[in-house]
Design a protein around this motif. Structure first.
Motif, mmCIF file in Angstrom:
data_model
loop_
_atom_site.group_PDB
_atom_site.id
_atom_site.type_symbol
_atom_site.label_atom_id
_atom_site.label_comp_id
_atom_site.label_asym_id
_atom_site.label_seq_id
_atom_site.Cartn_x
_atom_site.Cartn_y
_atom_site.Cartn_z
ATOM 1 N N ILE A 82 0.833 -1.208 0.000
ATOM 2 C CA ILE A 82 0.000 0.000 0.000
ATOM 3 C C ILE A 82 0.866 1.257 0.000
ATOM 4 O O ILE A 82 0.617 2.213 -0.758
ATOM 5 C CB ILE A 82 -0.949 -0.005 1.221
ATOM 6 C CG1 ILE A 82 -1.986 -1.122 1.077
ATOM 7 C CG2 ILE A 82 -1.658 1.350 1.360
ATOM 8 C CD1 ILE A 82 -2.830 -1.326 2.318
ATOM 9 N N LEU A 83 1.903 1.267 0.842
ATOM 10 C CA LEU A 83 2.774 2.443 0.916
ATOM 11 C C LEU A 83 3.527 2.670 -0.397
ATOM 12 O O LEU A 83 3.686 3.819 -0.836
ATOM 13 C CB LEU A 83 3.764 2.275 2.068
ATOM 14 C CG LEU A 83 3.166 2.308 3.477
ATOM 15 C CD1 LEU A 83 4.236 2.025 4.523
ATOM 16 C CD2 LEU A 83 2.507 3.655 3.756
ATOM 17 N N ILE A 84 3.987 1.585 -1.019
ATOM 18 C CA ILE A 84 4.689 1.720 -2.301
ATOM 19 C C ILE A 84 3.744 2.235 -3.374
ATOM 20 O O ILE A 84 4.122 3.070 -4.212
ATOM 21 C CB ILE A 84 5.308 0.368 -2.715
ATOM 22 C CG1 ILE A 84 6.457 0.008 -1.766
ATOM 23 C CG2 ILE A 84 5.815 0.423 -4.152
ATOM 24 C CD1 ILE A 84 7.012 -1.378 -1.976
ATOM 25 N N ALA A 85 2.490 1.768 -3.356
ATOM 26 C CA ALA A 85 1.504 2.241 -4.331
ATOM 27 C C ALA A 85 1.236 3.736 -4.144
ATOM 28 O O ALA A 85 1.172 4.499 -5.121
ATOM 29 C CB ALA A 85 0.208 1.440 -4.192
ATOM 30 N N ILE A 86 1.096 4.171 -2.895
ATOM 31 C CA ILE A 86 0.888 5.593 -2.611
ATOM 32 C C ILE A 86 2.093 6.406 -3.074
ATOM 33 O O ILE A 86 1.961 7.482 -3.674
ATOM 34 C CB ILE A 86 0.619 5.805 -1.105
ATOM 35 C CG1 ILE A 86 -0.716 5.158 -0.709
ATOM 36 C CG2 ILE A 86 0.614 7.293 -0.762
ATOM 37 C CD1 ILE A 86 -0.975 5.162 0.782
ATOM 38 N N TRP A 87 3.276 5.899 -2.786
ATOM 39 C CA TRP A 87 4.527 6.561 -3.187
ATOM 40 C C TRP A 87 4.598 6.674 -4.711
ATOM 41 O O TRP A 87 4.932 7.741 -5.245
ATOM 42 C CB TRP A 87 5.686 5.743 -2.627
ATOM 43 C CG TRP A 87 7.048 6.178 -3.039
ATOM 44 C CD1 TRP A 87 7.452 7.407 -3.490
ATOM 45 C CD2 TRP A 87 8.228 5.363 -3.037
ATOM 46 N NE1 TRP A 87 8.795 7.405 -3.775
ATOM 47 C CE2 TRP A 87 9.296 6.170 -3.500
ATOM 48 C CE3 TRP A 87 8.483 4.046 -2.682
ATOM 49 C CZ2 TRP A 87 10.595 5.675 -3.618
ATOM 50 C CZ3 TRP A 87 9.777 3.563 -2.792
ATOM 51 C CH2 TRP A 87 10.814 4.370 -3.248
ATOM 52 N N TRP A 88 4.272 5.597 -5.415
ATOM 53 C CA TRP A 88 4.330 5.604 -6.877
ATOM 54 C C TRP A 88 3.352 6.609 -7.471
ATOM 55 O O TRP A 88 3.695 7.383 -8.364
ATOM 56 C CB TRP A 88 4.021 4.198 -7.394
ATOM 57 C CG TRP A 88 4.034 4.096 -8.889
ATOM 58 C CD1 TRP A 88 5.103 4.154 -9.722
ATOM 59 C CD2 TRP A 88 2.886 3.946 -9.734
ATOM 60 N NE1 TRP A 88 4.713 4.041 -11.038
ATOM 61 C CE2 TRP A 88 3.360 3.910 -11.075
ATOM 62 C CE3 TRP A 88 1.520 3.823 -9.491
ATOM 63 C CZ2 TRP A 88 2.496 3.769 -12.147
ATOM 64 C CZ3 TRP A 88 0.665 3.679 -10.574
ATOM 65 C CH2 TRP A 88 1.148 3.650 -11.874
ATOM 66 N N ILE A 89 2.130 6.649 -6.928
ATOM 67 C CA ILE A 89 1.118 7.583 -7.423
ATOM 68 C C ILE A 89 1.524 9.026 -7.132
ATOM 69 O O ILE A 89 1.407 9.919 -7.990
ATOM 70 C CB ILE A 89 -0.262 7.264 -6.797
ATOM 71 C CG1 ILE A 89 -0.762 5.907 -7.298
ATOM 72 C CG2 ILE A 89 -1.269 8.356 -7.143
ATOM 73 C CD1 ILE A 89 -1.997 5.403 -6.558
ATOM 74 N N ALA A 90 2.028 9.265 -5.912
ATOM 75 C CA ALA A 90 2.390 10.626 -5.512
ATOM 76 C C ALA A 90 3.578 11.168 -6.306
ATOM 77 O O ALA A 90 3.714 12.383 -6.472
ATOM 78 C CB ALA A 90 2.704 10.662 -4.017
#
Length: 258
Positions: free
Chosen positions: A17-25
């Motif tokens: 989840i954190l990596i997905a948020i990081w990638w989107i941001a």
């Protein structure tokens, strides 16, 4: 099998989840100071899988292993001796509290003057900082030994080293290992800090050199490596702890089941 999959899902869920948020941001980011997941992983392999692994990573791991191993062994011996003696505990407590309050990084220049600027100094810094959780938790674990078990040992004539081996150590083991768990991240932190000063190799030296040369992606890859190292050490410790305390965890499982 189902329990293993559930445990794996719990372990990987938050990181994903954190990596997905990081990638989107970071999709629209153009600053070189903002790392992106895919380029960072690529940079990680290019930077650390090669010569740097032997010149920087392995020496750092060696210093960390030597310093924390020394801290764990010496901390357990001191903690056992102090915990078994009420008078010695009262005598040493003020000194322990004094030295524990001193941040180990401020002693690096002193250690460098006294010991030199070689690996011995860095190992000493790691050991000095990592030893206190082991000492204090070992003392508390020994003090918390079950009085009924202690009296039973005395009744059966179990004294000296046999009492320490068969009654005190098993009873204090959960608390001792809690101290060891706390000492490991301290050892990693001090490994990095000690290598940022008076060093010509190691992860700390490399990261600070990359930062000074504005090699920002490589610097971030070094920080990623430190995080992975901490995770690997924690995972290895859990496996060792589970094996050593299999009786303790089995007892807890029975208590929870009932």
């Amino acid at each position: 099998m189902r329990k293993s999959l559930i445990a794996l899902a719990y372990a990987l869920g938050l990181p994903v989840i954190l990596i997905a948020i990081w990638w989107i941001a970071s999709l629209g980011a153009t600053s070189i100071f903002v790392p992106k997941p895919v380029p960072l992983v690529t940079q990680f392999f290019e930077t650390w899988i090669g010569d740097r692994f032997f010149t920087d990573v392995l020496p750092s791991l060696g210093r960390f292993a030597a310093g924390t191993a020394f801290a764990i062994v010496l901390g357990m011996l001191i903690g056992l001796g102090v915990g078994l003696s009420r008078g010695l505990r009262a005598f040493t407590e003020p000194v322990f509290e004094f030295f524990r309050a001193i941040p180990p990084p401020v002693l690096i220049p002193i250690f460098a003057l006294v010991i030199g600027i070689g690996d011995d100094m860095r190992i000493a810094v790691i050991a000095f900082g990592a030893i206190w959780p082991v000492i204090l938790n070992t003392i508390e674990g020994v003090r918390a030994a079950d009085e009924v078990q202690t009296e039973t040992s005395r009744s059966y004539g179990i004294h000296g080293l046999n009492r320490v081996r068969y009654q005190v150590l098993p009873s204090a083991a959960p608390q001792i290992l809690a101290g060891v768990r706390q000492s490991l991240p301290i050892g990693i932190i001090l490994m990095v800090i000690s290598e940022m000063l008076y060093a010509s190799s190691g992860l700390g030296f490399s990261i600070i050199q990359l930062q000074r040369s504005f090699a920002v992606p490589q610097m971030w890859s070094g920080i990623l490596l430190l995080g992975l190292l901490g995770f690997a050490v924690s995972l290895l410790f859990k496996l060792v702890e589970r094996r050593i305390l299999r009786w303790y965890h089995g007892l807890k499982d029975l208590q929870n089941a009932s």
